[in-house]
Enzyme design. Structure first.
Site, PDB file in Angstrom:
ATOM      1  CB  SER A  59      -0.870  -0.214   1.237  1.00 44.69           C
ATOM      2  OG  SER A  59      -2.098   0.368   0.814  1.00 44.69           O
TER       3      SER A  59
ATOM      4  CG  HIS B  27      -5.572  -2.482   0.676  1.00 43.26           C
ATOM      5  ND1 HIS B  27      -5.117  -2.188  -0.283  1.00 43.26           N
ATOM      6  CD2 HIS B  27      -4.916  -1.853   1.264  1.00 43.26           C
ATOM      7  CE1 HIS B  27      -3.934  -1.768  -0.279  1.00 43.26           C
ATOM      8  NE2 HIS B  27      -4.088  -1.032   1.127  1.00 43.26           N
TER       9      HIS B  27
HETATM   10  C1  GTR Z   1      -5.714   4.576   0.895  1.00 46.12           C
HETATM   11  C2  GTR Z   1      -4.911   4.986   0.445  1.00 46.12           C
HETATM   12  C3  GTR Z   1      -3.803   4.609  -0.937  1.00 46.12           C
HETATM   13  C4  GTR Z   1      -3.352   3.132   0.199  1.00 46.12           C
HETATM   14  C5  GTR Z   1      -3.754   2.788   1.255  1.00 46.12           C
HETATM   15  C6  GTR Z   1      -3.116   2.147   2.453  1.00 46.12           C
HETATM   16  O1  GTR Z   1      -6.872   5.014   2.233  1.00 46.12           O
HETATM   17  O2  GTR Z   1      -5.992   6.194   0.058  1.00 46.12           O
HETATM   18  O3  GTR Z   1      -3.208   4.964  -1.272  1.00 46.12           O
HETATM   19  O4  GTR Z   1      -1.886   4.056   0.134  1.00 46.12           O
HETATM   20  O5  GTR Z   1      -4.836   3.995   2.278  1.00 46.12           O
HETATM   21  O6  GTR Z   1      -0.911   2.856   2.840  1.00 46.12           O
HETATM   22  O7  GTR Z   1      -3.300   1.420   2.853  1.00 46.12           O
END
Ligand code: GTR
Length: 415
Positions: free
Chosen positions: A256, A397
């Site tokens: 991420s 995610h």
């Molecule tokens: C989210 C962000 C993403 C990603 C994510 C993370 O909120 O919008 O770009 O980086 O966080 O790091 O878990």
């Protein structure tokens, strides 16, 4: 009249908001056409046709464009940086591994800024390659062993745990130590907050302030992603000093926002032998010009500290950027690269991550490396590609056992 004025005002504020932050698009058919910049087209419009032209002119030029327009500068290390081994446990993980904890002091002084590194190594006689990456919630979250030094920022912005000890082991699933060790690799990780706390004022406490003079760089010349990336290079500095480690084979890994960080670190520091960006999304592997999921405007609004001032000028105007993210991936060439997505992580635009990997291939081809497999986007849970590998797995995610299985196979197969 007053009421009317107020209404007009509110309307214009709202329009302004929308102009700044459009609702994310999740419809493939609504993506406006876009043209990607060619990584092999020089500033003067000349086609780059050799590794030499790439390495001496085009690569430094593209890296510089990312520095100027996206991530800010990356300074070098500080003279005096040193390491202090604070623990060695030869019987970690129920006797299966050696655990070391090391303080990386960024200057000559122990009262200066530092980072706590934790390292797990298999008990083999040979030097081993290590996976290196930053963690989100502290070293104590990767295993339940209470010998692990507690993170200084255990209660960080993204942690809703009530007391420090409750955080022990909460991220074990993301760091499958026994599996990594069992496959003959080591793991090195540190908490990203120790470089810069992840919120808009974090720079005031982080190394962009505390090392400003020692590094000779103002806080606004670089970014949080830059500071975290810099920390990854400092981990590599340590790995190079450890006689049990083959530091010429370090595999950089990040998830991420820390996947964005791993890509930027890998682009700057070619000592990293391989790079894995898991679900790194917008500002990471995903193409910015593809209007799908998160956009530059979302990033800059929600996380103004991640990217530089210039990047803010591309909110809702990605077409004006002189780069797109496939060019960041191309900076990893000729080193093996893994881009990974998750089906339910549409915010990160899996297809945009895949296309970015695919459009980085012309640079790998300059090196005459095998790059087949990425012609079309694969189905769910079907890793494809040789030097540049891609998968989209089912689920949300996260970093899962499935992901690690593929990353370990990739590490084995791309020696
Ligand atoms: C989210 C962000 C993403 C990603 C994510 C993370 O909120 O919008 O770009 O980086 O966080 O790091 O878990």
């Amino acid at each position: 009249m007053k009421f009317l004025l107020l209404q007009v005002c509110l309307l214009s504020i709202c329009c302004h908001c929308f102009a700044q932050l459009p609702a994310p698009n999740y419809d493939e058919n609504s993506i406006p056409p876009y043209t990607l910049p060619d990584p092999l087209l020089s500033k003067n419009g000349k086609k780059i046709t050799s590794v030499k032209q790439w390495e001496t002119g085009q690569r430094p030029y593209i890296r510089q464009l990312f520095e100027e327009h996206v991530y800010g500068k990356i300074p070098g290390k500080i003279k005096g940086q040193h390491f202090k081994l604070t623990e060695t446990d030869s019987n970690a993980l129920g006797g299966k591994a050696i655990r070391k904890q090391v303080n990386i002091y960024f200057t000559g002084s122990e009262s200066g800024p530092y980072m706590k590194l934790i390292l797990y190594l298999p008990k083999t006689g040979k030097k081993v390659p290590v996976f290196a990456g930053l963690n989100f919630k502290g070293n104590q979250t990767i295993d339940t062993d209470d010998g692990i030094a507690m993170a200084r920022y255990w209660k960080n912005a993204s942690t809703d745990i009530a007391n420090a000890d409750d955080s022990r082991g909460i991220r074990m699933e993301r760091w499958p130590l026994e599996k990594i060790i069992g496959r003959g690799y080591g793991l090195a990780t540190a908490h990203y907050y120790e470089l810069e706390p992840d919120h808009k004022d974090g720079w005031k406490e982080g190394i962009r302030t505390t090392l400003k003079d020692a590094l000779g760089i103002a806080a606004d010349e670089w970014t949080a992603i830059g500071a975290w990336s810099w920390g990854l290079s400092r981990i590599q500095d340590y790995l190079e000093t450890d006689t049990r480690i083959d530091a010429s084979k370090t595999i950089l890994i990040g998830h991420s926002r820390l996947g964005k960080t791993a890509l930027w670190a890998g682009a700057n520091d070619t000592r990293f032998a391989k790079v894995i960006a898991n679900e790194s999304g917008e500002g990471g592997a995903a193409l910015s010009r593809r209007w799908y999921g998160e956009t530059i405007a979302h990033l800059n609004t929600n996380f103004p500290h991640w990217f530089n001032g210039k990047y803010k000028t591309y909110n809702n105007n990605a077409a004006a950027l002189p780069v797109d993210q496939h060019m960041l991936l191309a900076l990893i060439a000729p080193r093996p690269l893994y881009v990974a997505s998750a089906q339910e992580d549409q915010w990160a635009d899996p297809r945009g991550e895949y296309l970015s990997a695919k459009h980085a291939l012309p640079v790998y081809l300059l090196y005459k490396l095998p790059v087949t497999g990425l012609e079309t986007m694969p189905g769910i849970n079907q890793p494809v590609g040789k030097t540049v590998r891609y998968h989209i797995r089912d689920g949300k995610h996260d970093v899962t056992a499935y992901d690690w299985e593929q990353f370990l196979n990739f590490a084995d197969e791309t020696k």
